[in-house]
Design a protein around this motif. Structure first.
Motif, short mmCIF file in Angstrom:
data_model
loop_
_atom_site.label_atom_id
_atom_site.label_comp_id
_atom_site.label_asym_id
_atom_site.label_seq_id
_atom_site.Cartn_x
_atom_site.Cartn_y
_atom_site.Cartn_z
N GLY A 25 0.81 -1.21 0.00
CA GLY A 25 0.00 0.00 0.00
C GLY A 25 0.85 1.26 0.00
N PHE A 26 1.98 1.23 0.72
CA PHE A 26 2.87 2.39 0.76
C PHE A 26 3.45 2.67 -0.62
CE2 PHE A 26 7.05 4.34 1.30
CZ PHE A 26 6.73 5.44 2.09
N TRP A 27 3.93 1.63 -1.30
CA TRP A 27 4.46 1.81 -2.65
C TRP A 27 3.39 2.39 -3.58
CZ3 TRP A 27 9.39 1.61 -4.05
CH2 TRP A 27 10.29 0.86 -3.29
N LEU A 28 2.17 1.89 -3.45
CA LEU A 28 1.10 2.35 -4.34
C LEU A 28 0.82 3.84 -4.15
CD1 LEU A 28 -1.51 -0.58 -4.22
CD2 LEU A 28 -0.22 0.21 -6.21
N TYR A 29 0.55 4.25 -2.91
CA TYR A 29 0.08 5.62 -2.75
C TYR A 29 1.22 6.64 -2.84
CZ TYR A 29 1.30 6.63 2.22
OH TYR A 29 1.95 6.91 3.39
N VAL A 30 2.46 6.24 -2.54
CA VAL A 30 3.58 7.17 -2.65
C VAL A 30 3.84 7.56 -4.11
CG1 VAL A 30 6.09 7.26 -2.52
CG2 VAL A 30 4.78 6.71 -0.50
N PHE A 31 3.77 6.58 -5.02
CA PHE A 31 4.06 6.88 -6.42
C PHE A 31 2.81 7.31 -7.19
CE2 PHE A 31 7.76 4.32 -5.30
CZ PHE A 31 8.79 5.08 -5.86
N SER B 74 11.25 13.44 -14.80
CA SER B 74 12.50 13.67 -14.08
C SER B 74 12.31 13.48 -12.58
CB SER B 74 13.04 15.07 -14.38
OG SER B 74 12.13 16.06 -13.92
N PHE B 75 11.20 13.98 -12.06
CA PHE B 75 10.97 13.84 -10.62
C PHE B 75 10.66 12.39 -10.25
CE2 PHE B 75 7.95 13.60 -7.09
CZ PHE B 75 8.75 14.09 -6.07
N ILE B 76 9.79 11.73 -11.02
CA ILE B 76 9.41 10.37 -10.67
C ILE B 76 10.61 9.43 -10.79
CG2 ILE B 76 8.68 9.35 -12.87
CD1 ILE B 76 6.63 9.29 -9.63
N GLY B 77 11.52 9.73 -11.74
CA GLY B 77 12.74 8.92 -11.84
C GLY B 77 13.62 9.09 -10.61
N ALA B 78 13.77 10.32 -10.14
CA ALA B 78 14.55 10.57 -8.93
C ALA B 78 13.90 9.92 -7.71
CB ALA B 78 14.72 12.08 -8.71
N LYS B 79 12.58 9.92 -7.68
CA LYS B 79 11.87 9.32 -6.55
C LYS B 79 12.02 7.81 -6.53
CE LYS B 79 7.46 9.94 -4.12
NZ LYS B 79 6.11 10.56 -4.18
N VAL B 80 11.97 7.20 -7.69
CA VAL B 80 12.18 5.75 -7.79
C VAL B 80 13.58 5.39 -7.30
CG1 VAL B 80 12.43 3.82 -9.39
CG2 VAL B 80 10.49 5.37 -9.62
N ASP C 232 3.97 1.14 13.34
CA ASP C 232 4.48 -0.23 13.22
C ASP C 232 4.45 -0.73 11.78
OD1 ASP C 232 5.01 -0.47 15.95
OD2 ASP C 232 2.94 -1.10 16.37
N LYS C 233 4.65 0.19 10.84
CA LYS C 233 4.67 -0.15 9.42
C LYS C 233 5.92 0.46 8.79
CE LYS C 233 -0.36 0.38 9.45
NZ LYS C 233 -0.79 -1.02 9.29
N PRO C 234 6.52 -0.22 7.81
CA PRO C 234 7.69 0.37 7.11
C PRO C 234 7.29 1.64 6.36
CG PRO C 234 7.55 -2.00 6.71
CD PRO C 234 6.26 -1.60 7.37
N THR C 235 8.01 2.71 6.64
CA THR C 235 7.72 4.01 6.01
C THR C 235 9.03 4.76 5.82
OG1 THR C 235 5.60 4.11 7.18
CG2 THR C 235 6.39 6.14 6.20
N LEU C 236 9.16 5.42 4.67
CA LEU C 236 10.35 6.20 4.40
C LEU C 236 9.94 7.58 3.90
CD1 LEU C 236 13.44 6.38 4.21
CD2 LEU C 236 13.25 5.52 1.85
N PRO C 237 10.09 8.63 4.72
CA PRO C 237 9.76 9.99 4.26
C PRO C 237 10.68 10.41 3.13
CG PRO C 237 9.93 9.88 6.66
CD PRO C 237 10.48 8.60 6.13
N LEU C 238 10.18 11.25 2.28
CA LEU C 238 10.95 11.73 1.14
C LEU C 238 12.10 12.61 1.61
CD1 LEU C 238 10.66 11.43 -1.96
CD2 LEU C 238 9.49 13.63 -1.97
N GLY C 239 13.26 12.46 0.96
CA GLY C 239 14.43 13.26 1.32
C GLY C 239 14.20 14.75 1.10
#
Length: 330
Positions: free
Chosen positions: A79-85, A129-135, A152-159
């Motif tokens: 779900g995290f991968w889906l909604y982040v991208f 360009s942005f989506i490539g950098a995000k990937v 209690d879920k894996p999460t990584l905030p954007l740099g």
């Protein structure tokens, strides 16, 4: 990765996400209405294709947010991968739909059409360009997927660098979407209905910009408790404003149709098309001319009736009359 303190409990997140889901669902319903309305009147164009794509991506985004919220790890990571991208995809596809709405109005102008197409290419380049950098940011080190950090879920905030870059591209796109309608209203003489459409496009760009600015402030301020919800709100407002243009013009037209005669509407539509009715075929008038031949009045109307009678067999053909005159001569 250290645990991210959001100040929210999972139950509060669920309740807040239920509210944003209502907002997004309203945008999805407007998108469905828009597509079938334009399909019924046979006026589908590229702006509708982009809006339909945004509809599907927004639905997938909504699904991803609830998978992340309701499911434990490791399913929540999907779900995290889906909604982040999908978030960025929805926003940029909506921008392209709004841009092509402007392009449809100014299409007869070669110069403006070229400018719009150039801007569309610029939008696509900025998005890729942005989506490539995000990937690259999320896939260079996948160890975060094994470390629960928020609820209690894996999460990584954007740099932070990517946040600034995203803010810059959003700013450029929003300035274009707000500035274009202003320029058209100021420098191009448009019919009344099309001016109203341009005003609605300006309002759409302005509201989407406000939602985007709020999300950017949350990201820069590391307010992780509101970043996810601000993304939900931005997707909801974007899908609503993307489809509101068609819905409002449709409601205005059919609400006003009862007080305007059909002939007046037809005459107005030929000069000021707001793309809420079927395209009417071009009609041509039959022009007749009187020609004087040998002192006898000869009208093209009589020629037309003579031709029709000959085709129906009511009078002999010209070849038959010519043969009969030859026999009389003999």
């Amino acid at each position: 990765m250290s645990t991210i303190n959001t100040g929210l409990t999972l139950d509060v997140l669920k309740a807040a996400r239920a509210g944003t889901t209502v907002l997004q669902s309203f945008g999805l319903l407007l998108g469905i209405f828009r597509f079938f309305f334009r399909l019924q009147i046979r006026r589908l164009w590229w702006e509708d294709a982009w809006a339909l794509a945004a509809l599907f991506f927004a639905l997938a985004y909504l699904t991803g947010t609830w998978i992340y919220t309701m499911q434990p790890s490791p399913i929540s990571t999907i779900g995290f991968w889906l909604y982040v991208f999908l978030f960025n995809i929805v926003i940029w596809v909506v921008r392209l739909s709004i841009l092509f709405s402007v392009l449809r109005i100014v299409y007869p102008s070669q110069r403006l059409r070229t400018m719009m197409c150039t801007i569309a290419v610029l939008f696509i380049v900025m998005f890729l360009s942005f989506i490539g950098a995000k990937v690259w940011f999320y896939t260079r080190d996948l160890s975060w997927t094994q470390q629960p950090s928020m609820f209690d879920k894996p999460t990584l905030p954007l740099g932070r660098n990517l946040v600034i870059y995203e803010l810059a591209t959003d700013f450029i796109a929003d300035v274009v979407l707000i500035g274009l309608p202003i320029r058209l209203l100021w420098s191009v003489k448009l019919p009344r209905k099309q001016r109203r459409m341009i005003l609605l496009i300006f309002a759409s760009g302005f509201i989407v910009t406000i939602a985007s600015l709020f999300r950017a402030i949350c990201q820069i301020g590391n307010n992780y408790s509101l970043v996810g919800l601000s993304m939900d709100v931005e997707v909801g407002f974007s899908t609503i404003m993307c489809n509101l243009l068609v819905c409002v013009t449709c409601i205005y037209r059919y609400g006003r149709s009862s007080s305007v005669s059909i002939s007046e509407q037809s005459e107005s539509d030929e000069k000021d098309d707001d793309y809420t009715t079927r395209r009417r075929p071009q009609t041509t008038e039959l022009l007749t001319t009187d020609i004087e031949l040998g002192g006898t009045g000869y009208s093209s109307d009589s020629a037309l009736s003579t031709c029709q009678e000959e085709c129906n067999g009511d009078i002999p053909s010209s070849s038959g009359m010519h043969a009969h005159s030859e026999r009389n001569g003999e």
